[in-house]
Design a protein around this motif. Structure first.
Motif, PDB file in Angstrom:
ATOM      1  N   UNK A  17       7.970  51.980  -8.772  1.00 57.67           N
ATOM      2  CA  UNK A  17       7.016  52.719  -7.949  1.00 57.67           C
ATOM      3  C   UNK A  17       7.782  53.411  -6.828  1.00 57.67           C
ATOM      4  N   UNK A  18       7.334  54.597  -6.460  1.00 56.76           N
ATOM      5  CA  UNK A  18       7.993  55.274  -5.347  1.00 56.76           C
ATOM      6  C   UNK A  18       7.585  54.588  -4.045  1.00 56.76           C
ATOM      7  N   UNK A  19       8.510  54.519  -3.121  1.00 59.34           N
ATOM      8  CA  UNK A  19       8.238  53.865  -1.850  1.00 59.34           C
ATOM      9  C   UNK A  19       8.806  52.462  -1.799  1.00 59.34           C
ATOM     10  N   UNK A  20       8.267  51.663  -0.874  1.00 58.93           N
ATOM     11  CA  UNK A  20       8.809  50.330  -0.607  1.00 58.93           C
ATOM     12  C   UNK A  20       7.812  49.207  -0.871  1.00 58.93           C
ATOM     13  N   UNK A  21       6.795  49.442  -1.654  1.00 57.37           N
ATOM     14  CA  UNK A  21       5.748  48.453  -1.875  1.00 57.37           C
ATOM     15  C   UNK A  21       6.164  47.457  -2.958  1.00 57.37           C
ATOM     16  N   UNK A  22       6.693  46.309  -2.530  1.00 52.50           N
ATOM     17  CA  UNK A  22       7.178  45.300  -3.462  1.00 52.50           C
ATOM     18  C   UNK A  22       6.048  44.733  -4.317  1.00 52.50           C
ATOM     19  N   UNK A  23       4.903  44.495  -3.714  1.00 50.43           N
ATOM     20  CA  UNK A  23       3.774  43.923  -4.459  1.00 50.43           C
ATOM     21  C   UNK A  23       3.318  44.886  -5.560  1.00 50.43           C
ATOM     22  N   UNK A  24       3.302  46.172  -5.273  1.00 48.90           N
ATOM     23  CA  UNK A  24       2.882  47.175  -6.254  1.00 48.90           C
ATOM     24  C   UNK A  24       3.819  47.140  -7.468  1.00 48.90           C
ATOM     25  N   UNK A  25       5.124  47.122  -7.232  1.00 48.61           N
ATOM     26  CA  UNK A  25       6.086  47.091  -8.329  1.00 48.61           C
ATOM     27  C   UNK A  25       5.956  45.807  -9.146  1.00 48.61           C
ATOM     28  N   UNK A  26       5.761  44.681  -8.468  1.00 44.00           N
ATOM     29  CA  UNK A  26       5.609  43.410  -9.171  1.00 44.00           C
ATOM     30  C   UNK A  26       4.318  43.386  -9.991  1.00 44.00           C
ATOM     31  N   UNK A  27       3.265  43.948  -9.462  1.00 47.47           N
ATOM     32  CA  UNK A  27       1.989  44.005 -10.175  1.00 47.47           C
ATOM     33  C   UNK A  27       2.092  44.875 -11.427  1.00 47.47           C
ATOM     34  N   UNK A  28       2.783  45.998 -11.304  1.00 44.99           N
ATOM     35  CA  UNK A  28       2.994  46.860 -12.473  1.00 44.99           C
ATOM     36  C   UNK A  28       3.793  46.105 -13.533  1.00 44.99           C
ATOM     37  N   UNK A  29       4.829  45.385 -13.126  1.00 40.21           N
ATOM     38  CA  UNK A  29       5.645  44.620 -14.075  1.00 40.21           C
ATOM     39  C   UNK A  29       4.823  43.526 -14.748  1.00 40.21           C
ATOM     40  N   UNK A  30       3.946  42.877 -13.991  1.00 45.09           N
ATOM     41  CA  UNK A  30       3.106  41.819 -14.546  1.00 45.09           C
ATOM     42  C   UNK A  30       2.133  42.393 -15.588  1.00 45.09           C
ATOM     43  N   UNK A  31       1.517  43.524 -15.267  1.00 40.96           N
ATOM     44  CA  UNK A  31       0.597  44.160 -16.215  1.00 40.96           C
ATOM     45  C   UNK A  31       1.359  44.609 -17.452  1.00 40.96           C
ATOM     46  N   UNK A  32       2.564  45.136 -17.263  1.00 39.73           N
ATOM     47  CA  UNK A  32       3.380  45.577 -18.390  1.00 39.73           C
ATOM     48  C   UNK A  32       3.738  44.407 -19.298  1.00 39.73           C
ATOM     49  N   UNK A  33       4.084  43.269 -18.719  1.00 39.42           N
ATOM     50  CA  UNK A  33       4.421  42.086 -19.519  1.00 39.42           C
ATOM     51  C   UNK A  33       3.209  41.604 -20.314  1.00 39.42           C
ATOM     52  N   UNK A  34       2.059  41.556 -19.674  1.00 36.55           N
ATOM     53  CA  UNK A  34       0.851  41.093 -20.359  1.00 36.55           C
ATOM     54  C   UNK A  34       0.400  42.074 -21.433  1.00 36.55           C
ATOM     55  N   UNK A  35       0.632  43.356 -21.222  1.00 35.99           N
ATOM     56  CA  UNK A  35       0.208  44.369 -22.197  1.00 35.99           C
ATOM     57  C   UNK A  35       0.985  44.261 -23.503  1.00 35.99           C
ATOM     58  N   UNK A  36       2.089  43.558 -23.508  1.00 33.80           N
ATOM     59  CA  UNK A  36       2.884  43.404 -24.720  1.00 33.80           C
ATOM     60  C   UNK A  36       2.377  42.267 -25.603  1.00 33.80           C
ATOM     61  N   UNK A  37       1.383  41.544 -25.125  1.00 40.76           N
ATOM     62  CA  UNK A  37       0.788  40.455 -25.899  1.00 40.76           C
ATOM     63  C   UNK A  37      -0.538  40.917 -26.482  1.00 40.76           C
ATOM     64  N   UNK A  38      -0.748  40.599 -27.748  1.00 43.58           N
ATOM     65  CA  UNK A  38      -1.961  41.024 -28.444  1.00 43.58           C
ATOM     66  C   UNK A  38      -3.232  40.540 -27.749  1.00 43.58           C
ATOM     67  N   UNK A  39      -3.209  39.336 -27.203  1.00 43.42           N
ATOM     68  CA  UNK A  39      -4.436  38.775 -26.629  1.00 43.42           C
ATOM     69  C   UNK A  39      -4.884  39.495 -25.364  1.00 43.42           C
TER      70      UNK A  39
END
Length: 147
Positions: free
Chosen positions: A84-106
């Protein structure tokens, strides 16, 4: 939905809206950060007229994060990444978490529905902004002297 499209929508969505959307999914997966969140700089390149030679436009602040779900998917290579552009650590971590979960069929179908709604909200905002800008448009013309 492709992964690059999902990443783009997530990165352009305000963090507060992303937090609300994530909470509405009610996915309770524990995760750990593999890398980051880290803030750094990235060189932004441009092209004159969009087709000319590339040149360095300048640097921008960028935050990235990589997470793995606690179900052990790191061995299978299913990591979640977020930028993510900027310095928002929570935003980047949230995107990574959603990306990880999106790789699972369930989780994929629910996450795709969230991304589709975020995308349509963004399009509606862009159309509204375009209408507001168009209302203030000024057409200039040049008078030519008849000599």
């Amino acid at each position: 939905m492709t992964r690059p499209h999902r990443q783009r929508v997530l990165a352009l969505t305000p963090r507060e809206r992303l937090e609300a959307g994530w909470a509405s999914l009610d996915i309770r997966e524990n995760h750990r950060c593999v890398r980051g969140p880290q803030t750094g700089m990235a060189m932004v390149r441009g092209r004159m007229g969009g087709t000319g030679n590339a040149f360095n436009l300048g640097e921008m602040t960028l935050t990235r994060a990589s997470v793995v779900l606690d179900d052990g998917t790191v061995g299978s290579g299913l990591l979640g990444h977020g930028w993510v552009s900027g310095r928002d650590h929570r935003h980047a971590e949230l995107i990574a978490m959603i990306d990880a979960c999106a790789q699972h069929e369930r989780f994929r179908e629910r996450i795709d529905e969230l991304i589709a709604s975020l995308y349509s909200e963004r399009q509606a905002r862009e159309q509204q902004n375009s209408r507001e800008v168009a209302a203030t448009r000024v057409d200039f013309f040049t008078l030519v002297r008849g000599e």
